[in-house]
Design an enzyme around this catalytic site. Structure first.
Site, PDB file in Angstrom:
ATOM      1  N   GLY A   1     -27.869 -42.595 -17.847  1.00 28.35           N
ATOM      2  CA  GLY A   1     -27.309 -43.737 -17.131  1.00 28.35           C
ATOM      3  C   GLY A   1     -28.344 -44.786 -16.786  1.00 28.35           C
ATOM      4  O   GLY A   1     -29.534 -44.656 -17.106  1.00 28.35           O
TER       5      GLY A   1
ATOM      6  N   GLY B   1     -20.253 -38.515 -14.713  1.00 26.68           N
ATOM      7  CA  GLY B   1     -19.599 -38.618 -16.015  1.00 26.68           C
ATOM      8  C   GLY B   1     -19.118 -40.015 -16.335  1.00 26.68           C
ATOM      9  O   GLY B   1     -18.393 -40.210 -17.309  1.00 26.68           O
TER      10      GLY B   1
ATOM     11  N   THR C   1     -29.571 -45.688 -13.885  1.00 25.75           N
ATOM     12  CA  THR C   1     -30.590 -45.290 -12.912  1.00 25.75           C
ATOM     13  C   THR C   1     -31.667 -44.453 -13.602  1.00 25.75           C
ATOM     14  O   THR C   1     -32.867 -44.677 -13.388  1.00 25.75           O
ATOM     15  CB  THR C   1     -29.947 -44.516 -11.736  1.00 25.75           C
ATOM     16  OG1 THR C   1     -28.756 -45.197 -11.326  1.00 25.75           O
ATOM     17  CG2 THR C   1     -30.893 -44.422 -10.552  1.00 25.75           C
TER      18      THR C   1
ATOM     19  N   LYS D   1     -23.496 -45.779  -4.084  1.00 24.32           N
ATOM     20  CA  LYS D   1     -23.008 -44.461  -4.528  1.00 24.32           C
ATOM     21  C   LYS D   1     -22.562 -43.527  -3.389  1.00 24.32           C
ATOM     22  O   LYS D   1     -21.617 -42.777  -3.576  1.00 24.32           O
ATOM     23  CB  LYS D   1     -24.077 -43.773  -5.390  1.00 24.32           C
ATOM     24  CG  LYS D   1     -24.538 -44.602  -6.593  1.00 24.32           C
ATOM     25  CD  LYS D   1     -23.409 -44.919  -7.523  1.00 24.32           C
ATOM     26  CE  LYS D   1     -23.779 -45.770  -8.719  1.00 24.32           C
ATOM     27  NZ  LYS D   1     -24.738 -45.180  -9.637  1.00 24.32           N
TER      28      LYS D   1
ATOM     29  N   ASP E   1     -31.053 -36.879 -12.141  1.00 29.68           N
ATOM     30  CA  ASP E   1     -29.916 -37.568 -12.762  1.00 29.68           C
ATOM     31  C   ASP E   1     -29.277 -38.518 -11.749  1.00 29.68           C
ATOM     32  O   ASP E   1     -29.467 -38.369 -10.530  1.00 29.68           O
ATOM     33  CB  ASP E   1     -28.881 -36.525 -13.226  1.00 29.68           C
ATOM     34  CG  ASP E   1     -27.964 -37.031 -14.326  1.00 29.68           C
ATOM     35  OD1 ASP E   1     -27.961 -38.258 -14.610  1.00 29.68           O
ATOM     36  OD2 ASP E   1     -27.248 -36.204 -14.907  1.00 29.68           O
ATOM     37  N   GLY E   2     -28.517 -39.467 -12.247  1.00 30.28           N
ATOM     38  CA  GLY E   2     -27.758 -40.375 -11.394  1.00 30.28           C
ATOM     39  C   GLY E   2     -26.421 -39.770 -11.003  1.00 30.28           C
ATOM     40  O   GLY E   2     -26.123 -38.606 -11.301  1.00 30.28           O
TER      41      GLY E   2
ATOM     42  N   GLU F   1     -24.883 -32.834 -18.648  1.00 31.79           N
ATOM     43  CA  GLU F   1     -25.534 -33.029 -17.339  1.00 31.79           C
ATOM     44  C   GLU F   1     -25.333 -31.808 -16.445  1.00 31.79           C
ATOM     45  O   GLU F   1     -26.257 -31.399 -15.724  1.00 31.79           O
ATOM     46  CB  GLU F   1     -24.969 -34.281 -16.666  1.00 31.79           C
ATOM     47  CG  GLU F   1     -25.384 -35.564 -17.359  1.00 31.79           C
ATOM     48  CD  GLU F   1     -24.677 -36.800 -16.828  1.00 31.79           C
ATOM     49  OE1 GLU F   1     -25.231 -37.885 -16.991  1.00 31.79           O
ATOM     50  OE2 GLU F   1     -23.577 -36.688 -16.265  1.00 31.79           O
TER      51      GLU F   1
HETATM   52  C1  5RP Z   1     -23.362 -40.303 -16.867  1.00 26.60           C
HETATM   53  C2  5RP Z   1     -23.498 -40.120 -15.408  1.00 26.60           C
HETATM   54  C3  5RP Z   1     -24.360 -41.089 -14.677  1.00 26.60           C
HETATM   55  O1  5RP Z   1     -25.350 -40.395 -14.001  1.00 26.60           O
HETATM   56  C4  5RP Z   1     -23.502 -41.843 -13.707  1.00 26.60           C
HETATM   57  O2  5RP Z   1     -22.448 -42.459 -14.434  1.00 26.60           O
HETATM   58  C5  5RP Z   1     -24.318 -42.896 -12.956  1.00 26.60           C
HETATM   59  O3  5RP Z   1     -24.712 -43.876 -13.848  1.00 26.60           O
HETATM   60  P1  5RP Z   1     -25.598 -45.114 -13.390  1.00 26.60           P
HETATM   61  O4  5RP Z   1     -26.946 -44.593 -13.051  1.00 26.60           O
HETATM   62  O5  5RP Z   1     -25.584 -46.011 -14.622  1.00 26.60           O
HETATM   63  O6  5RP Z   1     -24.906 -45.776 -12.225  1.00 26.60           O
HETATM   64  O7  5RP Z   1     -22.944 -39.252 -14.791  1.00 26.60           O
HETATM   65  O8  5RP Z   1     -22.443 -39.406 -17.417  1.00 26.60           O
END
Ligand code: 5RP
Length: 217
Positions: A29, A95, A31, A121, A81-82, A103
């Protein structure tokens, strides 16, 4: 500070947790796209990384971060992870990028799963749809069973594991444990985007120029 600046700040704080010699799970993603250059800048040695999507793998390679198939490693020291949303008790909806199957596998393999987020978030109650990955086999019957609350993402290609990405917009998101159990009981669902607090170690949220850290488990 823009949201992108917040994503970068949270990602840079998480990059400081990675040390030479670690096994590392890399999320997916916008982030995480800030995490990879921050890790690369640290000049660490002997990292062994796995990526949760082809996009992350490609970016990591372009930055000289070694990525390997997730076959040889049994455990990861850390995964970062984001998230699409996070509640005060540490439930996540993930997702948005359709990568939640890999993930979740990576998060479950990590001794420490660190979530990085901008200030949009954290939520009191989930508002996002819950992403699902559906097996291609028997797809029509799975969709019929799940009903009109589940819709396929028309523009999203199949996942690297061959599943179809869909979203659930129905009731029940106020009781994520019950909803997650319902999804996990359906044989047509390969992965669902509700991540329980038991998977999460720490949440790093950037608000403006401040970085907030919450320990979950
Ligand atoms: C991808 C994810 C991402 O971590 C989630 O969508 C957050 O994305 P971003 O950092 O672009 O806001 O779960 O499947």
């Amino acid at each position: 500070m823009s949201l992108d600046d917040e994503k970068r700040l949270a990602a840079e704080a998480a990059a400081e947790l990675v040390e030479s010699g670690m096994t590392v799970g890399l999320g997916t993603g916008s982030t995480v796209a800030h995490l990879l250059p921050a890790v690369a800048r640290r000049g660490l040695t002997d990292l062994r990384c796995v990526a949760t999507s082809p996009a992350t793998e490609a970016q990591a390679h372009s930055l000289g971060i070694p990525v390997e198939e997730f076959n040889a490693l049994q455990r990861l020291d850390i995964a970062i992870d984001g998230t699409d949303e996070v509640t005060p008790d540490g439930w996540l909806i993930k997702g948005g990028g359709g990568a939640h199957l890999r993930e979740k596998i990576v998060a479950a393999a990590a001794d420490r799963f660190v979530v990085i987020a901008d200030s949009t978030k954290p939520v009191e109650r989930f508002t996002w749809p819950v992403p699902l990955e559906l097996f291609a086999f028997g797809l029509a019957s799975t969709l019929a069973r799940l009903g009109e609350d589940v819709t396929l993402r028309p523009e999203t290609p199949p996942s690297p594991d061959g599943g179809l990405i869909a979203d659930y917009r129905g009731p029940g998101r106020d009781d994520p444990a019950a909803l997650a159990a319902r999804f996990e009981a359906d044989p047509g669902i390969a992965a669902q985007g509700l991540f329980p607090p038991t998977l999460v170690s720490e949440i790093i949220v950037a608000r403006g120029s401040e970085v907030e850290r919450t320990t979950i488990g």
